[in-house]
Scaffold this motif. Structure first.
Motif, PDB file in Angstrom:
ATOM      1  N   PHE A 121       0.778  -1.152   0.034  1.00  0.00           N
ATOM      2  CA  PHE A 121      -0.117   0.015  -0.055  1.00  0.00           C
ATOM      3  C   PHE A 121       0.996   1.198  -0.082  1.00  0.00           C
ATOM      4  CE2 PHE A 121      -2.631  -3.452   1.536  1.00  0.00           C
ATOM      5  CZ  PHE A 121      -4.016  -3.012   1.163  1.00  0.00           C
ATOM      6  N   ILE A 122       0.656   2.365  -0.960  1.00  0.00           N
ATOM      7  CA  ILE A 122       1.478   3.543  -1.058  1.00  0.00           C
ATOM      8  C   ILE A 122       0.617   4.599  -0.897  1.00  0.00           C
ATOM      9  CG2 ILE A 122       3.057   1.911  -2.224  1.00  0.00           C
ATOM     10  CD1 ILE A 122       2.245   3.970  -4.632  1.00  0.00           C
ATOM     11  N   ASP A 123       1.432   5.812  -0.623  1.00  0.00           N
ATOM     12  CA  ASP A 123       0.961   7.168  -1.012  1.00  0.00           C
ATOM     13  C   ASP A 123       2.063   8.008  -0.949  1.00  0.00           C
ATOM     14  OD1 ASP A 123      -1.734   8.762  -0.731  1.00  0.00           O
ATOM     15  OD2 ASP A 123      -0.295   9.672   0.782  1.00  0.00           O
ATOM     16  N   LEU A 124       1.802   8.780  -1.540  1.00  0.00           N
ATOM     17  CA  LEU A 124       2.564  10.058  -2.160  1.00  0.00           C
ATOM     18  C   LEU A 124       2.101  11.457  -1.900  1.00  0.00           C
ATOM     19  CD1 LEU A 124       3.851   9.242  -5.724  1.00  0.00           C
ATOM     20  CD2 LEU A 124       4.425   8.168  -3.598  1.00  0.00           C
ATOM     21  N   GLU A 125       2.865  12.191  -0.861  1.00  0.00           N
ATOM     22  CA  GLU A 125       2.428  13.440  -1.244  1.00  0.00           C
ATOM     23  C   GLU A 125       3.508  14.375  -2.056  1.00  0.00           C
ATOM     24  OE1 GLU A 125       0.047  14.574   0.511  1.00  0.00           O
ATOM     25  OE2 GLU A 125      -0.134  12.653   1.398  1.00  0.00           O
ATOM     26  N   THR A 126       3.098  15.411  -2.777  1.00  0.00           N
ATOM     27  CA  THR A 126       3.670  16.050  -3.876  1.00  0.00           C
ATOM     28  C   THR A 126       3.426  17.449  -3.678  1.00  0.00           C
ATOM     29  OG1 THR A 126       1.937  16.224  -5.417  1.00  0.00           O
ATOM     30  CG2 THR A 126       2.952  14.054  -5.482  1.00  0.00           C
ATOM     31  N   THR A 127       4.195  18.360  -4.571  1.00  0.00           N
ATOM     32  CA  THR A 127       4.077  19.861  -4.531  1.00  0.00           C
ATOM     33  C   THR A 127       3.145  20.500  -5.355  1.00  0.00           C
ATOM     34  OG1 THR A 127       5.796  19.891  -6.284  1.00  0.00           O
ATOM     35  CG2 THR A 127       6.778  20.149  -4.184  1.00  0.00           C
ATOM     36  N   GLY A 128       2.413  19.465  -6.104  1.00  0.00           N
ATOM     37  CA  GLY A 128       1.244  19.717  -6.811  1.00  0.00           C
ATOM     38  C   GLY A 128       0.665  18.643  -7.527  1.00  0.00           C
ATOM     39  N   LEU A 129      -0.419  18.964  -8.479  1.00  0.00           N
ATOM     40  CA  LEU A 129      -0.896  18.117  -8.921  1.00  0.00           C
ATOM     41  C   LEU A 129      -0.536  17.411 -10.578  1.00  0.00           C
ATOM     42  CD1 LEU A 129      -4.779  19.330  -8.474  1.00  0.00           C
ATOM     43  CD2 LEU A 129      -3.436  17.589  -7.054  1.00  0.00           C
ATOM     44  N   ASP A 130       0.109  18.686 -10.861  1.00  0.00           N
ATOM     45  CA  ASP A 130       0.807  18.165 -12.362  1.00  0.00           C
ATOM     46  C   ASP A 130       1.984  17.411 -12.388  1.00  0.00           C
ATOM     47  OD1 ASP A 130       1.614  18.104 -14.760  1.00  0.00           O
ATOM     48  OD2 ASP A 130       1.523  20.369 -15.151  1.00  0.00           O
ATOM     49  N   TYR A 131       1.794  16.082 -12.668  1.00  0.00           N
ATOM     50  CA  TYR A 131       3.150  15.451 -12.496  1.00  0.00           C
ATOM     51  C   TYR A 131       4.380  15.856 -13.406  1.00  0.00           C
ATOM     52  CZ  TYR A 131       1.706  12.929 -16.810  1.00  0.00           C
ATOM     53  OH  TYR A 131       1.061  12.400 -17.999  1.00  0.00           O
ATOM     54  N   GLU A 132       4.254  16.388 -14.417  1.00  0.00           N
ATOM     55  CA  GLU A 132       4.977  16.935 -15.446  1.00  0.00           C
ATOM     56  C   GLU A 132       5.760  17.969 -15.021  1.00  0.00           C
ATOM     57  OE1 GLU A 132       3.832  15.415 -19.788  1.00  0.00           O
ATOM     58  OE2 GLU A 132       2.683  16.910 -18.921  1.00  0.00           O
ATOM     59  N   ALA A 133       5.140  18.722 -14.081  1.00  0.00           N
ATOM     60  CA  ALA A 133       5.640  20.072 -13.491  1.00  0.00           C
ATOM     61  C   ALA A 133       6.104  20.087 -12.128  1.00  0.00           C
ATOM     62  CB  ALA A 133       4.753  21.142 -13.804  1.00  0.00           C
ATOM     63  N   GLU A 134       5.403  19.220 -11.476  1.00  0.00           N
ATOM     64  CA  GLU A 134       5.766  18.934  -9.885  1.00  0.00           C
ATOM     65  C   GLU A 134       6.637  17.815  -9.458  1.00  0.00           C
ATOM     66  OE1 GLU A 134       4.899  21.690  -8.353  1.00  0.00           O
ATOM     67  OE2 GLU A 134       3.520  22.744  -9.485  1.00  0.00           O
ATOM     68  N   GLN A 135       6.858  17.687  -8.203  1.00  0.00           N
ATOM     69  CA  GLN A 135       7.467  16.514  -7.871  1.00  0.00           C
ATOM     70  C   GLN A 135       7.146  15.891  -6.286  1.00  0.00           C
ATOM     71  OE1 GLN A 135      11.433  18.333  -6.455  1.00  0.00           O
ATOM     72  NE2 GLN A 135      10.924  16.769  -5.000  1.00  0.00           N
ATOM     73  N   ILE A 136       7.448  14.650  -6.176  1.00  0.00           N
ATOM     74  CA  ILE A 136       6.952  14.021  -4.874  1.00  0.00           C
ATOM     75  C   ILE A 136       7.908  14.641  -3.680  1.00  0.00           C
ATOM     76  CG2 ILE A 136       7.319  11.821  -3.602  1.00  0.00           C
ATOM     77  CD1 ILE A 136       7.510  10.259  -6.625  1.00  0.00           C
ATOM     78  N   ILE A 137       7.177  14.734  -2.761  1.00  0.00           N
ATOM     79  CA  ILE A 137       7.916  15.281  -1.422  1.00  0.00           C
ATOM     80  C   ILE A 137       8.095  14.297  -0.155  1.00  0.00           C
ATOM     81  CG2 ILE A 137       7.744  17.822  -1.866  1.00  0.00           C
ATOM     82  CD1 ILE A 137       5.385  17.858  -0.056  1.00  0.00           C
ATOM     83  N   GLU A 138       7.052  13.388  -0.415  1.00  0.00           N
ATOM     84  CA  GLU A 138       7.182  12.170   0.627  1.00  0.00           C
ATOM     85  C   GLU A 138       6.582  11.129   0.090  1.00  0.00           C
ATOM     86  OE1 GLU A 138       5.455  11.525   5.377  1.00  0.00           O
ATOM     87  OE2 GLU A 138       4.143  12.746   3.906  1.00  0.00           O
ATOM     88  N   ILE A 139       6.982   9.784   0.557  1.00  0.00           N
ATOM     89  CA  ILE A 139       6.501   8.410   0.212  1.00  0.00           C
ATOM     90  C   ILE A 139       6.300   7.673   1.375  1.00  0.00           C
ATOM     91  CG2 ILE A 139       7.130   6.392  -1.103  1.00  0.00           C
ATOM     92  CD1 ILE A 139       8.768   8.018  -2.943  1.00  0.00           C
ATOM     93  N   ALA A 140       5.148   6.935   1.423  1.00  0.00           N
ATOM     94  CA  ALA A 140       5.179   5.975   2.423  1.00  0.00           C
ATOM     95  C   ALA A 140       4.597   4.679   1.972  1.00  0.00           C
ATOM     96  CB  ALA A 140       4.129   6.422   3.516  1.00  0.00           C
ATOM     97  N   ALA A 141       4.807   3.622   2.646  1.00  0.00           N
ATOM     98  CA  ALA A 141       4.198   2.230   2.160  1.00  0.00           C
ATOM     99  C   ALA A 141       4.392   1.218   3.198  1.00  0.00           C
ATOM    100  CB  ALA A 141       5.231   1.856   0.794  1.00  0.00           C
ATOM    101  N   VAL A 142       3.310   0.356   3.182  1.00  0.00           N
ATOM    102  CA  VAL A 142       3.045  -0.789   3.982  1.00  0.00           C
ATOM    103  C   VAL A 142       3.146  -1.990   3.205  1.00  0.00           C
ATOM    104  CG1 VAL A 142       1.911  -1.974   5.888  1.00  0.00           C
ATOM    105  CG2 VAL A 142       2.145   0.579   5.806  1.00  0.00           C
ATOM    106  N   ARG A 143       3.956  -3.103   3.413  1.00  0.00           N
ATOM    107  CA  ARG A 143       3.953  -4.198   2.751  1.00  0.00           C
ATOM    108  C   ARG A 143       3.259  -5.258   3.747  1.00  0.00           C
ATOM    109  NH1 ARG A 143       6.535  -7.096  -1.415  1.00  0.00           N
ATOM    110  NH2 ARG A 143       7.393  -9.236  -0.795  1.00  0.00           N
TER     111      ARG A 143
END
Length: 200
Positions: free
Chosen positions: A7-29
C-alpha cells in the motif's frame, strides 16, 4: 501462499506530474494478516523548486523536513525495492500516484486503485479517501500525511474488496474516468472504466 500487497501514498508539490515532484513517500507491505514492513521517506526538492505554502499547510510538511531528503529517483527506486517483484501495489488514487512514479521510471504490473474500487462498489457516493473513511468508520487522523493515508487505504481495501468480489466486480488494474474527475494519466496495464457523474 498469501498474496502480498504494498500500500503506497505520495505527497507532492502539486497535481501536475510533469511540472511538480514527490515530497514524501510512505508504504506498508502486508498480506492483510501480517505486516512485513513500513517505509517512509522525505524527498528533496530539485530543480529550484520551493515547497508551496498551501502544500505545507495541507500536509504539515515543512521545507526543513525536505532539506535532507532523498533524490526523487532514488526514493522511487527504494520504493520499488521495498515492494519487491511480485507485490500488488495499492493506492487510493492510483493514476495520480502512478503518474509521479512513471516520471521516475517505475510502473506496476499488478495494482488496485481503491478510489476506483469505491466508485465501482458505491457509484453514487463520493470516492474521496476522506468520504469513504467517514462512511465506513475508518480513522483518518492526519489526512494528507503519507503514512496516515496508507493506513486508512489498507482499511478501505479490507472493507470494499470483499464486497466487490461478492458482486463479481472486477477492480484489479482498473481505473475510473468520470466527467467530474477526468483522467490525466492512465497507468501501465490499466483498464479504464467510464462512469457517469454522481459524486467526486
Amino acid at each position: 501462499m498469501s498474496e502480498i500487497y504494498t500500500f503506497i501514498d505520495l505527497e507532492t508539490t502539486g497535481l501536475d506530474y510533469e511540472a511538480e515532484q514527490i515530497i514524501e513517500i510512505a508504504a506498508v507491505r502486508t498480506d492483510l494478516e501480517r505486516e512485513y514492513g513500513r517505509l517512509q521517506m522525505y524527498v528533496e526538492l530539485c530543480g529550484g523548486r520551493v515547497l508551496p505554502a498551501f502544500i505545507s499547510e495541507l500536509t504539515g510538511i515543512a521545507p526543513e523536513d525536505l532539506s535532507h531528503g532523498i533524490h526523487p529517483f532514488d526514493a522511487v527506486a527504494t520504493l520499488d525495492y521495498f515492494a519487491g517483484p511480485h507485490s500488488v501495489i495499492v493506492a487510493h488514487n492510483a493514476p495520480f500516484d502512478f503518474s509521479f512514479l512513471a516520471i521516475n521510471e517505475l510502473s506496476a504490473e499488478s495494482f488496485v486503485c481503491t478510489r476506483a474500487l469505491a466508485k465501482l462498489v458505491e457509484p453514487t457516493e463520493s470516492a474521496s479517501l476522506a468520504s469513504v473513511c467517514a462512511r465506513h468508520g475508518i480513522d483518518l487522523t492526519g489526512h494528507h500525511r503519507a503514512m496516515n493515508d496508507v493506513l486508512a487505504t489498507i482499511e478501505v481495501f479490507r472493507k470494499l474488496a470483499p464486497i466487490a468480489e461478492a458482486r463479481g466486480i472486477e477492480y484489479r488494474n482498473v481505473v475510473v474516468n468520470s466527467p467530474e474527475r477526468p483522467l490525466t494519466f492512465v497507468p501501465y496495464n490499466a483498464t479504464v472504466v467510464e462512469v457517469s457523474a454522481h459524486s467526486t
